[in-house]
Enzyme design. Structure first.
Site, PDB file in Angstrom:
ATOM      1  CE  LYS A  80      30.741  43.301  52.544  1.00 52.58           C
ATOM      2  NZ  LYS A  80      30.581  44.710  52.548  1.00 52.58           N
ATOM      3  CB  SER A 110      27.712  44.778  55.057  1.00 55.56           C
ATOM      4  OG  SER A 110      28.539  45.467  54.325  1.00 55.56           O
ATOM      5  CB  SER A 165      29.535  48.297  54.491  1.00 53.35           C
ATOM      6  OG  SER A 165      28.109  48.130  54.712  1.00 53.35           O
TER       7      SER A 165
END
Lengths: 494, 483
Positions: free
Chosen positions: A80, A155, A179
């Site tokens: 990420k 996210s 997330s």
């Protein structure tokens, strides 16, 4: 079928028996990032050259049997974009970090690299990890591989999509209020939110420091255990990291649930939950019972205040954590400004998206003198109550189970106009962050052709119990090998 | 003239700690002279994703200071974030301490014009220093400013004093006593010029005898003891004038202008910063065990006031000598070493504070660090006391020992400076002097005692200072019997 349909253990066997090389595996994965990802948009950037070099190195280590017995040796992974990568641009999905090339890597990434994992690149996410749909990325839309008109969840949306679409075996994500678990649920993969302090936050671009945790997203529960074993542990560079032993995760995978006390939080189930999701949950509960688990209803009475407390504490930390993005040292800058304050305002207006600006404003407000007691201090008290709820309930049961999210993946754009509806997506996940306990989402079935994940929560530093229950759910659901083939095809596989 | 207004003054002192590394990273705490931004790393640059790690030594030195200042050390303390935007603050917040500092409720004793004053210490807490800005010209019309983050993250201890001072003259005395204590403890170098020790003052006036405080003015930019005194004198006069005219004093921050010798308004109460303090989530709270506090308390050195008192009593020194010798712990140790090496305390004190200190001052070095080791000074003093050399010669010898570090006896021998007490040699010199000074001889014999002094001087001159003046005097008296 691609090689990456296989689990990490299976791939490791192939690598060690010479069925294929890490270079071949990596080439095939990189090819997918150019083709498959063209539609899905999981990757913000790939690091093909470094990946091929790492793969070649892994092949040498495999051939020479140099003693690196890490199950991740030669396995394609990705990170990420809130996790810093040395020498590779890291933006956290924000324009204000455009061009930021960290001179260091996040500890979690260093550990993945030391284990021999092959990093393919950086994955899209909501700006600074603020969002539940990945739609807050400043750069691109990431689509759910099960239905490309739907969001992947956020996210860590890019992380979930890269794993679900078989572009990598594992991705690292971060979880501040759900997330990792939410996109894992929406995309049909496993996602672990470790206990607070389990994984070092060094090199993680902070969203809310007291809530953030780094964790793996993988196809299987076992894969998640293998990654967590690599990234977990004390780090001298993160004073909030813990030396608590991780426990025997691999043993937990085979332990079954016979006699295990599993609680169903009534407050979680009394929320408005989509019927299809509820069905998957009910079926899983009866399967767990059949496997010998002792299920009971339990209560976490402070749950209804958790969301409000979260949306005070997290923005408060955001307003401070993001102050360093002042436009002076990175980002698009501020052109010419009449004075210092105007320069900051201009840089931050150009650099931050609307959701980030909203949370900075919210956080600035709740920390202001005159409002601090009414908001921040009160929210901290609620946080204590939420923690006490968990402490209390974990005296009665070994773990908790619930749906990860009230719904399956929603349509792109559907909740953008209504921040409160978007925030509600995290209702079932964020209490675990407030309390710092361990949590996990595991695919348990489908509803309307879309994956449904179940959330398992266990005490602080009690990850092994999460893995124990998740492994059983996975085994009984028998769905991890189902891939989102031809991702426009929405025929329900269950 | 007594005013109806009574000044109320409290000082806030910032002291950089003498640690090896910065407060939250491994960069050096000593940054002077380094190329701009060369003493930095991702942590003190505040790059995204980096995290602070507490410097344990800085915590130790702060508690050590707090104990020396008679503070309470709570068991539980924490760091907080003080949020504001400024280019010298790379994270956009300073890691400091807000409501649970490392220490509270202390006391500093000091003397002003022979009077003992006790001032409360509100708290001693720990934080990090900011970087420095170099403006192209004056800040108001600079076309650009350069940021240097070498100083960013240096451990900074803030010592907040109670508003217990009642006259501007007490402020420099308080600061001097505090500075002396910090140097004794080895926690700060006391250098105000370089900014490793900095002082702000809160000043208000109230009607003499009143208990409530007046509007507070914070005065900044005072870079020396002299500027503190002048700034406070000015500020008290300014506020007095306002109040005498029936006006009110505005609560504000004012800066001392060294150039114009006035305080200038910098920021009004309305413009006061909103710091939005909240607990630093990247750092666990500090739990200070009682055993650790006891250990640090036991390791405290003797402090300036105690040293001064002891020197005065133990060695029968004058107040002034004791004060000068106890200026630093090293000076005091030097003195005691000289005495231990055999010098009489009174002579040792005189030689140290008069002769040796002067040489050291001229060379900008400390007594403890100069080439005249304590045993060398003791040897020299012993030679004077036992009449081996005269005082005048000894000063010459000291100057040479100061340059070379050689033994005084060796210098005396090499240069033939030993005092002449040999009677035959002295007889010859006396005869020569008498022959050349017949008028003085006659004067002495005529009853003028002072004439003997000039005769002794003449003999000394002939001996180039080496003659033993006492023996010469005796010989002269023998040779010039009075009727």
């Amino acid at each position: 079928m691609t090689l990456l349909d296989r689990s990490i253990v299976e791939l490791g066997r192939g690598l060690r028996t010479g069925e294929f090389s890490s270079v071949e595996l990596t080439e095939s994965a990189l090819a997918d990032t150019r083709t498959v990802d063209g539609e899905l948009g999981a990757f913000l950037r790939t690091t093909a050259e470094a990946a091929m070099a790492q793969a070649a190195k892994a092949d040498r280590q495999l051939a020479e049997d140099t003693g690196n017995r890490s199950p991740l040796l030669g396995i394609p992974v990705a990170y990420k974009d809130v996790l810093c990568t040395k020498g590779v641009e890291t933006t956290a999905g924000s324009r204000i970090l455009t061009g930021f090339i960290p001179p260091y890597s996040a500890t979690a990434i260093e550990r993945m690299e030391a284990a021999g994992a092959v990093g393919l690149g950086k994955l899209n996410c909501d700006e600074f990890a603020m969002g539940s749909s990945n739609e807050n990325s400043a750069f691109q839309t990431t689509r759910n591989p099960w239905a490309t008109d739907r969001v992947p969840g956020g996210s860590s949306g890019g992380s979930a999509v890269a794993v679900a679409a078989r572009m990598v075996s594992a991705a690292l994500g971060t979880d501040t209020g759900g997330s990792i678990r939410l996109p894992a649920s929406f995309c049909g993969v496993v996602g672990v939110k470790p206990s607070y302090g389990r994984v070092s936050r060094y090199g993680l671009i902070a969203f809310a420091s007291s809530l953030d945790q780094v964790g793996p997203l993988t196809k299987t529960v076992e894969d998640a255990a293998l990654v967590l074993e690599v990234i977990a542990g004390l780090d001298a560079r993160d004073s909030t990291s813990s030396s608590a032993p991780l426990g025997d995760l691999r043993g937990a995978l085979k332990a079954g649930v016979s006699g295990l006390r599993v609680g169903i939080p009534k407050e979680y189930l009394s929320m408005e939950i989509e019927p299809g999701v509820r069905d998957v949950f009910d079926i899983s509960v009866s399967r767990l019972e059949a496997a010998g688990a002792r299920l009971s209803e339990v209560s976490l009475p402070s749950t209804e205040y958790a969301l409000a407390a979260y949306y005070v504490i997290a923005p408060a930390e955001v307003s401070s954590n993001l102050a360093r993005m002042d436009g002076v040292r990175f980002g698009p800058g501020f052109g010419s400004a009449p004075n210092l304050m105007a320069a900051y305002e201009s840089a931050r207006h150009l650099g931050f998206g609307p959701e980030v600006r909203r949370r900075i404003a919210l956080g600035t407000y709740v920390l202001s003198s005159g409002y601090y007691d009414a908001y921040y201090l009160r929210a901290q008290k609620v946080r204590t109550l939420v923690s006490q709820d968990f402490e209390q309930v974990f005296k009665e049961v070994d773990c908790l189970i619930s749906p990860t999210a009230p719904t399956t993946a929603f349509r792109i754009g559907e909740r953008l106009a209504d921040p409160l509806a978007m925030y509600a997506t995290d209702l079932l996940t964020l209490p675990a962050n407030l309390a710092g306990v361990s949590g996990m989402s595991v695919p348990a079935g489908f509803a309307g052709g879309l994956p449904v994940g179940l959330q398992v929560l266990a005490p602080y530093m009690g990850e092994a119990t999460c893995f124990q229950v998740a492994a059983t759910i996975e085994e009984m659901a028998q769905i991890w090998q189902i891939r989102p083939a031809g991702h426009a095809n929405l025929e329900s596989p269950v | 003239m007594t005013s109806i207004w009574e000044p109320v003054i409290g000082l806030e002192v910032h002291a950089q700690l003498l640690t090896a590394s910065k407060m939250f990273c491994g960069c050096r705490a000593q940054y002077l002279g380094m190329a701009p931004n060369s003493n930095t790393c991702p942590v003190c640059l505040g790059l995204p994703g980096t995290l602070p790690v507490i410097n344990q030594v800085a915590v130790q030195l702060t508690i050590r200071t707090a104990l020396a200042l008679n503070c309470e050390i709570p068991e539980f303390s924490k760091f907080d974030r003080k949020n504001y935007f400024y280019p010298d603050l790379p994270k956009g917040y300073q890691i400091s301490q807000f409501d649970l500092p490392l220490s509270l409720n202390g006391l500093l004793e000091f003397e002003v014009e022979g009077r003992l004053v006790r001032a409360g210490i509100t708290r001693v807490h720990l934080e990090e220093d900011a970087g420095t800005l170099h403006h192209a010209g004056e800040i108001q019309n600079a076309s650009f400013s350069l940021v240097d983050l070498n100083r960013a993250g240096v451990p900074l201890m803030e010592i907040v004093g109670e508003p217990d001072l009642r006259h501007p003259v007490e402020a420099p005395a308080y600061l001097a006593a505090l500075r002396r204590t910090l140097i004794y403890l080895g926690v700060n170098d006391g250098n105000m010029e370089d900014g490793s020790l900095r002082c702000d003052a809160n000043v208000s006036l109230r009607r003499t005898g009143a208990s409530e405080l007046g509007a507070k003015v914070e005065v900044k930019n005072m870079n020396s003891f002299r500027s503190i005194q002048r700034a406070l004198d000015f500020e008290v006069a300014r506020q007095t004038e306002l109040l005498d005219q029936g006006q009110s004093v505005a609560q504000e921050t004012r800066g001392w202008s060294e150039l114009e010798q006035v305080t200038v308004s910098q920021r009004s109460k309305e413009e006061a910063q909103e710091y939005r303090y909240f607990p630093e989530p990247d750092l666990p709270p500090l739990v200070i065990s009682r055993a650790y506090v006891a250990e640090l308390r036991a390791a405290l050195p003797e402090l300036p006031m105690a040293t001064r008192r002891r020197l005065r009593e133990q060695y029968a020194l004058s107040e002034e000598q004791a004060r000068l010798i106890s200026e630093t712990a090293l000076d005091a140790a030097y003195f005691e070493s000289v005495v231990a090496a055999g010098a009489p305390p009174a002579a040792a004190a005189n030689w140290q504070v008069q002769n040796l200190q002067a040489l050291c001052n001229a060379a900008h070095i400390s007594v403890s660090g100069c080439p005249v080791r304590p045993e060398l000074l003791a040897e020299l003093i012993t030679m004077v006391v036992t009449d081996q050399v005269s005082g005048a010669v000894a000063k010459e010898v000291l100057a040479e020992v100061f340059e070379t570090g050689a033994r005084p006896s060796a210098v005396v021998l090499a240069r033939g400076l030993g005092q002449v007490s040999d009677t035959a040699e002295l007889e010859r010199l006396v005869a020569e002097a008498l022959a050349a000074n017949q008028k003085a001889s006659a004067d002495y014999q005529g009853g003028n005692d002072r004439a003997l002094g000039s005769l002794v001087g003449a003999v000394m001159a002939l001996s180039r200072g080496k003659a033993n003046p006492k023996a010469v005097g005796q010989l002269l008296r023998d040779r010039l019997p009075r009727k």
